[in-house]
Design an enzyme around this catalytic site. Sequence first.
Site: not given
Length: 314
Positions: A136, A139-140
């Site tokens: 992701c 997300c990261d």
Amino acid sequence: MADTKHTKVLIIGSGPAGYTAGIYASRAMLEPILVQGIEPGGQLTTTTEVENWPGDTEVQGPELMVRMEAHAKAMGCDIISDIITDLDLSKRPFTATGDSGTAYTADAVILATGARAKWLGLPSEEAFKGFGVSACATCDGFFYRGQEIVVIGGGNTAVEEALFLTNFASKVTLIHRRDELRAEMILQERLKKNPKIEPLWFHSLEEVVGTDNPKGVTGVKVKHVKTGEITEIPCSGVFVAIGHAPATELVKETLELHNGGYVAVKPGSTETSVPGAFAAGDLTDHKYRQAVTSAGMGCMAALDAERWLAEQDD
Ligand code: FAD
Ligand code: NAP
């Protein structure tokens, strides 16, 4: 004693399919319960710009899903934060067990559990998940400012992730097992124009290399799929973007599956192999897997459930 809730229609999943089913089932006065699962809002909450949702030239995925949730709620859908851990479709009313301990009984069920990211299955990938290996970028990606990253895959997700990651990374290597991308042409054009992205064709990931203390990724070993030659590429992040698999855990023993594990529905309908159980969205769709098609199938499932319930009352 465990709590029991009864509903005419239980919707499992809170992606575009689930929320759209919630809107339609509410407007049909079926007073549906929708259980959101571990990822409220579904896959679109893991992306940034969505440019193909009709009516919005550009909208952020998470924002779109917040709006869909609010829409379903406003129509009267009872939205519950819980995860279904077991689903008994052998007798009616159907019974779904929530992780919270709540038992949901339902006259009809709409399955909209979507899909989850696929992994390569390498031991080193597993060892560094959360420590440099991710599925992701939204997300990261932020953790990799000024660093070198690799992305694995050649579909829309891989190209979008690679493009997004150039906001943070100094360099992104897109590693693909062929020399042709599956991604839409518009994304391929953006990829070609981006000076920070370097494609590496005909290569597969062999091993993620890193340190234990502190735990982190330092590079990847990749193999040329034709010559077998191994090369090491230094990087601190590995984003695996090789597609998604349908989330059939609840029904894989009870419903007919097709096309490599997707829930089978009758052509032009959302009826599954069990009367009263309907399926919509990526869970049943090996071909299109888009937000708008999932939403369309969510609508169909609610209408199919409404008609089926009416027939039972006749
Ligand atoms: P999902 O969105 O997968 O949602 C599944 C839902 O089921 C989740 O809420 C989950 O919590 C719930 N669930 C699962 N198991 C359980 C359980 N046991 N109990 C309760 N709930 C459960 N499509 C586009 O059209 N445009 C785009 O720009 C686009 N970008 C994308 C970017 C990325 C990074 C990804 C991964 C996908 C993208 N897609 C895009 C595809 C799109 O997100 C999917 O087609 C769509 O989200 C599928 O919707 P769905 O409702 O079927 O399921
Ligand atoms: P996908 O289209 O299935 O592509 C997966 C990619 O990963 C393919 O290029 C595939 O290679 C590669 N791959 C698969 N298994 C592999 C393995 N074991 N090792 C190495 N490479 C592997 O998946 P996706 O990109 O996640 O897209 C899923 C769906 O969501 C699609 O329908 C897509 O259109 C949709 N989506 C849409 C958008 C958008 O509209 N903007 C954005 C993201 C996703 P091969 O090509 O060689 O098979």
